[in-house]
Design a protein around this motif. Structure first.
Motif, PDB file in Angstrom:
ATOM      1  N   UNK A 157       0.834  -1.202   0.000  1.00  0.00           N
ATOM      2  CA  UNK A 157       0.000   0.000   0.000  1.00  0.00           C
ATOM      3  C   UNK A 157       0.868   1.251   0.000  1.00  0.00           C
ATOM      4  N   UNK A 158       1.916   1.253   0.825  1.00  0.00           N
ATOM      5  CA  UNK A 158       2.816   2.412   0.877  1.00  0.00           C
ATOM      6  C   UNK A 158       3.505   2.642  -0.462  1.00  0.00           C
ATOM      7  N   UNK A 159       3.874   1.550  -1.135  1.00  0.00           N
ATOM      8  CA  UNK A 159       4.485   1.639  -2.459  1.00  0.00           C
ATOM      9  C   UNK A 159       3.569   2.360  -3.434  1.00  0.00           C
ATOM     10  N   UNK A 160       2.296   1.969  -3.487  1.00  0.00           N
ATOM     11  CA  UNK A 160       1.371   2.564  -4.456  1.00  0.00           C
ATOM     12  C   UNK A 160       1.030   3.995  -4.066  1.00  0.00           C
ATOM     13  N   UNK A 161       0.880   4.264  -2.778  1.00  0.00           N
ATOM     14  CA  UNK A 161       0.636   5.643  -2.349  1.00  0.00           C
ATOM     15  C   UNK A 161       1.800   6.538  -2.761  1.00  0.00           C
ATOM     16  N   UNK A 162       3.016   6.073  -2.515  1.00  0.00           N
ATOM     17  CA  UNK A 162       4.204   6.847  -2.898  1.00  0.00           C
ATOM     18  C   UNK A 162       4.245   7.065  -4.408  1.00  0.00           C
ATOM     19  N   UNK A 163       3.950   5.999  -5.158  1.00  0.00           N
ATOM     20  CA  UNK A 163       3.925   6.097  -6.614  1.00  0.00           C
ATOM     21  C   UNK A 163       2.892   7.120  -7.077  1.00  0.00           C
ATOM     22  N   UNK A 164       1.672   7.052  -6.526  1.00  0.00           N
ATOM     23  CA  UNK A 164       0.612   7.982  -6.929  1.00  0.00           C
ATOM     24  C   UNK A 164       1.013   9.423  -6.633  1.00  0.00           C
ATOM     25  N   UNK A 165       1.630   9.649  -5.514  1.00  0.00           N
ATOM     26  CA  UNK A 165       2.046  11.003  -5.167  1.00  0.00           C
ATOM     27  C   UNK A 165       3.161  11.488  -6.080  1.00  0.00           C
ATOM     28  N   UNK A 166       3.973  10.567  -6.564  1.00  0.00           N
ATOM     29  CA  UNK A 166       4.979  10.913  -7.573  1.00  0.00           C
ATOM     30  C   UNK A 166       4.312  11.495  -8.820  1.00  0.00           C
ATOM     31  N   UNK A 167       3.137  10.976  -9.144  1.00  0.00           N
ATOM     32  CA  UNK A 167       2.403  11.419 -10.330  1.00  0.00           C
ATOM     33  C   UNK A 167       1.520  12.631 -10.054  1.00  0.00           C
ATOM     34  N   UNK A 168       1.514  13.107  -8.813  1.00  0.00           N
ATOM     35  CA  UNK A 168       0.729  14.279  -8.475  1.00  0.00           C
ATOM     36  C   UNK A 168      -0.615  13.995  -7.844  1.00  0.00           C
ATOM     37  N   UNK A 169      -0.878  12.732  -7.497  1.00  0.00           N
ATOM     38  CA  UNK A 169      -2.147  12.364  -6.878  1.00  0.00           C
ATOM     39  C   UNK A 169      -1.968  12.351  -5.359  1.00  0.00           C
ATOM     40  N   UNK A 170      -1.991  13.531  -4.783  1.00  0.00           N
ATOM     41  CA  UNK A 170      -1.707  13.679  -3.359  1.00  0.00           C
ATOM     42  C   UNK A 170      -2.781  13.070  -2.477  1.00  0.00           C
ATOM     43  N   UNK A 171      -3.981  12.856  -3.014  1.00  0.00           N
ATOM     44  CA  UNK A 171      -5.086  12.326  -2.210  1.00  0.00           C
ATOM     45  C   UNK A 171      -5.052  10.806  -2.083  1.00  0.00           C
ATOM     46  N   UNK A 172      -4.141  10.131  -2.761  1.00  0.00           N
ATOM     47  CA  UNK A 172      -4.067   8.668  -2.679  1.00  0.00           C
ATOM     48  C   UNK A 172      -3.790   8.243  -1.241  1.00  0.00           C
ATOM     49  N   UNK A 173      -4.493   7.209  -0.782  1.00  0.00           N
ATOM     50  CA  UNK A 173      -4.307   6.783   0.604  1.00  0.00           C
ATOM     51  C   UNK A 173      -4.750   5.336   0.777  1.00  0.00           C
TER      52      UNK A 173
END
Length: 236
Positions: A124-140
Motif C-alpha cells: 500500500x505504501x508503495x502505491x501511495x508513494x507512486x501515486x504522489x509521484x504522479x501528483x495524486x496527493x489524495x491517494x491513501x
C-alpha cells in the motif's frame, strides 16, 4: 540498508494465466535459493527474489480464497466475454484486463524479517508513494477491510497476496487506462458502496501501463530497500 537485487520480469501484454505460470517459476526459484543459501549468508544475497510485471491481454474475473461466484453469476460473466479464474490469494472477486498493471512480487519475508501484515502495508505504501509521484496527493490506504489504495471512495489499486513458507506471490493490480465498465458487473472485492477509478481518470489524460513502469519501480525500490535488475522470463 539495501537488501540486494530483485529481478524484474516485464512480460508485457500477456494472458493472466501465463503471468501466473511465470510467477510460480519465480516462487520455485526463491525457494531453491533459500535452500541453497548458507547459514551465515547476508539476508538478501542470492535470495532469488523477483517481481513479475504484466498487462493482462484479455478480460478476466478472478477471486481469492473466498467469494467464488455462483453458477448463475459465472455464466453471466462468461456471457460478457470474460474469462474466470480462481487464485491462491486473499480477497474476493475483482477484474483484471488491458490497461492494468499486474505486479506479483516474489519476496522472502523471513530474510526481510517482515511480517505478512507489514508486507501488505508495504505494498500500500508503495502505491501511495507512486501515486504522489504522479501528483495524486489524495491517494491513501484505508483501515481494514478496505485493503488497497484509494482516491476518496474509489479504489485505484487492488491488493491480494499469498504467502507460503514465507515466500510471497500474487500482489497488486493498478488501474492505468482500464475500461472501468467491467467492474460494473461485480461487487469489486466484496465492498458494497465503493467505486473504482484509474490513473487516466484521476489525471485527466491517457496513461498506459508502460508509461508508469519506471516511477512504479522507483517507488518499489524505495519501499522495499532494494535495487531492481531487469531479467528474462525463467524457463522460456
Amino acid at each position: 540498508m539495501s537488501r540486494g537485487p530483485v529481478r524484474v520480469l516485464w512480460l508485457g501484454l500477456r494472458p493472466y494465466a501465463e503471468a501466473l505460470r511465470v510467477q510460480e517459476r519465480c516462487v520455485g526459484a526463491a525457494r531453491a535459493a533459500r535452500a541453497s543459501s548458507s547459514p551465515g549468508s547476508i539476508p538478501g544475497d542470492s535470495s532469488g527474489e523477483s517481481v513479475v510485471l504484466s498487462e493482462p491481454a484479455g478480460p478476466v474475473y478472478t477471486w481469492g480464497l473466498r467469494g467464488a461466484p455462483g453458477a448463475e453469476e459465472a455464466a453471466r460473466l462468461r456471457a460478457r466475454g470474460a474469462g474466470l479464474a480462481a487464485a491462491r490469494r486473499g480477497g474476493q472477486i475483482t477484474f483484471h484486463g488491458p490497461g492494468q498493471l499486474l505486479a506479483f512480487p516474489v519476496l522472502d519475508l523471513r530474510r526481510r524479517r517482515l511480517p505478512l501484515r507489514g508486507y501488505v502495508a508495504g505494498l500500500e505504501a508503495l502505491v501511495v508513494r507512486f501515486c504522489r509521484r504522479l501528483g495524486l496527493a489524495a491517494a491513501r490506504a484505508l483501515p481494514p477491510p478496505c485493503t488497497g489504495v484509494w482516491m476518496g471512495d474509489s479504489k485505484i489499486c487492488a491488493i491480494g497476496v499469498h504467502c507460503g513458507n514465507h515466500i510471497t506471490s500474487h500482489g497488486l493490480a493498478l488501474n492505468c487506462c482500464t475500461d472501468l465498465t467491467w467492474f460494473d458487473h461485480i461487487v469489486p472485492c466484496g465492498l458494497e458502496g465503493k467505486g473504482v477509478t484509474s490513473l487516466s481518470r484521476e489525471l485527466g489524460h491517457h496513461v498506459t501501463v508502460e508509461d508508469i513502469l519506471q516511477p512504479f519501480l522507483d517507488s518499489f525500490q524505495e519501499v522495499f530497500e532494494c535495487t531492481v535488475v531487469f531479467s528474462e522470463d525463467p524457463g522460456d
